[in-house]
Design a protein around this motif. Structure first.
Motif, mmCIF file in Angstrom:
data_model
loop_
_atom_site.group_PDB
_atom_site.id
_atom_site.type_symbol
_atom_site.label_atom_id
_atom_site.label_comp_id
_atom_site.label_asym_id
_atom_site.label_seq_id
_atom_site.Cartn_x
_atom_site.Cartn_y
_atom_site.Cartn_z
ATOM 1 N N PHE A 1 18.866 47.772 51.526
ATOM 2 C CA PHE A 1 18.776 48.258 50.148
ATOM 3 C C PHE A 1 18.006 49.578 50.121
ATOM 4 O O PHE A 1 17.224 49.883 51.030
ATOM 5 C CB PHE A 1 18.098 47.226 49.237
ATOM 6 C CG PHE A 1 16.765 46.736 49.720
ATOM 7 C CD1 PHE A 1 15.588 47.357 49.336
ATOM 8 C CD2 PHE A 1 16.675 45.643 50.582
ATOM 9 C CE1 PHE A 1 14.358 46.918 49.787
ATOM 10 C CE2 PHE A 1 15.449 45.186 51.046
ATOM 11 C CZ PHE A 1 14.282 45.823 50.650
ATOM 12 N N THR A 2 18.280 50.355 49.073
ATOM 13 C CA THR A 2 17.587 51.633 48.888
ATOM 14 C C THR A 2 16.740 51.553 47.626
ATOM 15 O O THR A 2 17.225 51.114 46.573
ATOM 16 C CB THR A 2 18.604 52.785 48.751
ATOM 17 O OG1 THR A 2 19.365 52.850 49.961
ATOM 18 C CG2 THR A 2 17.909 54.123 48.537
ATOM 19 N N VAL B 1 15.005 52.820 40.859
ATOM 20 C CA VAL B 1 16.409 52.440 41.045
ATOM 21 C C VAL B 1 16.501 51.694 42.369
ATOM 22 O O VAL B 1 16.046 52.198 43.403
ATOM 23 C CB VAL B 1 17.340 53.673 41.078
ATOM 24 C CG1 VAL B 1 18.792 53.234 41.290
ATOM 25 C CG2 VAL B 1 17.207 54.481 39.800
ATOM 26 N N ALA C 1 19.245 49.929 44.875
ATOM 27 C CA ALA C 1 20.697 49.854 45.114
ATOM 28 C C ALA C 1 20.971 49.218 46.473
ATOM 29 O O ALA C 1 20.133 49.286 47.382
ATOM 30 C CB ALA C 1 21.296 51.262 45.062
ATOM 31 N N LYS C 2 22.169 48.633 46.576
ATOM 32 C CA LYS C 2 22.550 48.022 47.849
ATOM 33 C C LYS C 2 22.803 49.103 48.897
ATOM 34 O O LYS C 2 23.308 50.175 48.589
ATOM 35 C CB LYS C 2 23.804 47.164 47.679
ATOM 36 C CG LYS C 2 23.503 45.901 46.892
ATOM 37 C CD LYS C 2 24.678 44.960 46.834
ATOM 38 C CE LYS C 2 24.234 43.708 46.088
ATOM 39 N NZ LYS C 2 25.279 42.737 45.889
ATOM 40 N N THR D 1 15.458 53.906 52.395
ATOM 41 C CA THR D 1 16.504 52.910 52.647
ATOM 42 C C THR D 1 16.003 51.936 53.714
ATOM 43 O O THR D 1 15.572 52.356 54.794
ATOM 44 C CB THR D 1 17.805 53.588 53.098
ATOM 45 O OG1 THR D 1 18.286 54.391 52.011
ATOM 46 C CG2 THR D 1 18.868 52.568 53.475
ATOM 47 N N TYR E 1 18.561 44.458 41.825
ATOM 48 C CA TYR E 1 19.409 45.651 41.808
ATOM 49 C C TYR E 1 19.578 46.166 40.380
ATOM 50 O O TYR E 1 19.830 45.399 39.456
ATOM 51 C CB TYR E 1 20.775 45.341 42.433
ATOM 52 C CG TYR E 1 20.656 45.027 43.905
ATOM 53 C CD1 TYR E 1 20.316 46.015 44.819
ATOM 54 C CD2 TYR E 1 20.842 43.731 44.379
ATOM 55 C CE1 TYR E 1 20.178 45.734 46.163
ATOM 56 C CE2 TYR E 1 20.707 43.435 45.726
ATOM 57 C CZ TYR E 1 20.379 44.446 46.613
ATOM 58 O OH TYR E 1 20.219 44.161 47.945
ATOM 59 N N THR F 1 18.521 49.690 37.476
ATOM 60 C CA THR F 1 17.642 50.811 37.122
ATOM 61 C C THR F 1 16.602 50.291 36.138
ATOM 62 O O THR F 1 16.939 49.632 35.151
ATOM 63 C CB THR F 1 18.468 51.942 36.479
ATOM 64 O OG1 THR F 1 19.465 52.356 37.432
ATOM 65 C CG2 THR F 1 17.610 53.134 36.111
#
Lengths: 176, 179
Positions: free
Chosen positions: B67-68, B58, B60-61, B93, B30, B32
């Motif tokens: 996660f995305t 990036v 992300a959760k 996602t 997780y 950038t």
């Protein structure tokens, strides 16, 4: 007058794109075919697929088609016998000229094969993509090219991009 | 002596452990990241073109353990009077699937109608993202992004194969710029 012309042009532009003129029509593939071929695997073992093992029946239906064919698999251990399995898949128009989707939706993440098909030139290619339990993919294709009295078949199986098996065969049309 | 034997046994099992599918993305993914790499286009098994690329990613959760992944790639074409930049970006996602270590989009896709199918595999420190797409003629393209976490770096190997264009391999390294 100009408005009418623009409207006519807009109407033509919005029409679905026609199939390419050089592509064979689905009806040209219809029939029952029988044949034989030779398989080549990653293990460099060649074996002959005997007559009838490449039986194929294609029946156009509702703008799509049904295809029944024989799948040939061989055990990985020397001496294991060849297993033959018959399969029928129904295809519906895929929204693009000469592209077809499986008529029945599937769940690829559950391991069900995701089928699609296309016609390009004189060849009807059927694809099946399967996602293995470990996430790797297997892509199988059957390319059937019309010739004078039947079809040439090229079967390919890729596993995560690696060629696993190729079968080349010739099929004779035995019934319309 | 018994304690020594037990430790040796544990060490042997740990060394012999194969890549394990995981139900969650390791925390280190997780953040950038950005970095550089080279894209090699192949034809007949030979490299016919090499281009530099920039990567921005990036991760992300998302809901329910998903996660995305959002990524942008900028490719440089450097030729006299024809130099240019081509950028492409995607955001997907992933949600947990019923299979351990495998994730997919939660929406139904119509591959023949033009939607790509994405799925992901998490195994130890490696995240593989697959994309299968068809062009207008039904020819397929299979792309795989393999991202391996190494501390605050991600080693990327991208491979494209199929019937729509020449095979391509991209290798690069990305560094974390934000947690």
């Amino acid at each position: 007058m100009r408005v009418v012309l623009w409207l006519a042009l807009l109407f033509v532009a919005l029409l679905p794109a026609p199939a390419r003129a050089q592509d064979a029509k689905l009806s040209e593939f219809a029939g029952t075919y029988q044949g034989s071929g030779v398989a080549e695997g990653r293990d460099n073992v060649f074996f002959t697929i005997v007559a009838r093992d490449l039986d194929t029946t294609i029946r156009p239906k509702d703008g799509g088609f049904d295809v029944t064919w024989t799948t040939i698999t061989q055990g990985t251990t020397r001496g294991q016998r060849v297993v033959r399995k018959s399969e029928t898949v129904s295809f519906a128009p895929g929204g693009k000229p000469n592209v077809f989707r499986a008529a029945t939706p599937v769940e690829p993440m559950a391991g069900q094969p995701y089928y699609w098909a296309r016609i390009s030139g004189r060849t009807l290619t059927v694809y099946a993509m399967t996602i293995a339990p470990n996430g790797a993919y297997e892509l199988t294709s059957w390319a059937r090219t019309l010739n004078g009295n039947g079809m040439d078949l090229t079967f390919r199986r890729l596993s995560d991009g690696e060629a696993v098996r190729t079968v080349r065969g010739k099929l004779i049309k035995i019934a319309p | 002596m018994i304690r020594l034997f037990a430790l040796a046994l544990i060490a042997a099992f740990a060394l012999a452990a194969p890549a394990q599918a995981q139900d969650a993305l390791p925390q280190g993914f997780y953040g950038t990241f950005n970095g550089l790499g080279l894209a090699e286009t192949m034809a007949d098994g030979k490299v016919v073109e090499v281009k530099p690329r920039d990567f921005d990613v990036v991760i992300a959760k998302a809901a329910d353990g998903g996660f995305t992944v959002t990524w942008k790639t900028t490719e440089y074409t450097i030729k006299p009077r024809r130099s240019r930049l081509d950028a492409a970006d995607e955001s997907v996602t992933f949600a947990k699937s019923d299979r351990p270590g495998l994730f997919s989009e939660k929406k139904a896709v119509d591959l023949a109608g033009g939607d790509p199918i994405y799925w992901a595999r998490v195994s130890n420190n490696t995240l593989d993202i697959y994309r299968l797409a068809l062009n207008e003629e039904g020819r397929h393209e299979l792309a795989v992004w393999q991202r391996t976490l190494d501390g605050d770096q991600i080693n990327l190997v991208f491979q494209r194969s199929g019937e729509t264009s020449n095979a391509r391999v991209v290798k690069g390294t990305l560094s974390r710029i934000k947690p």
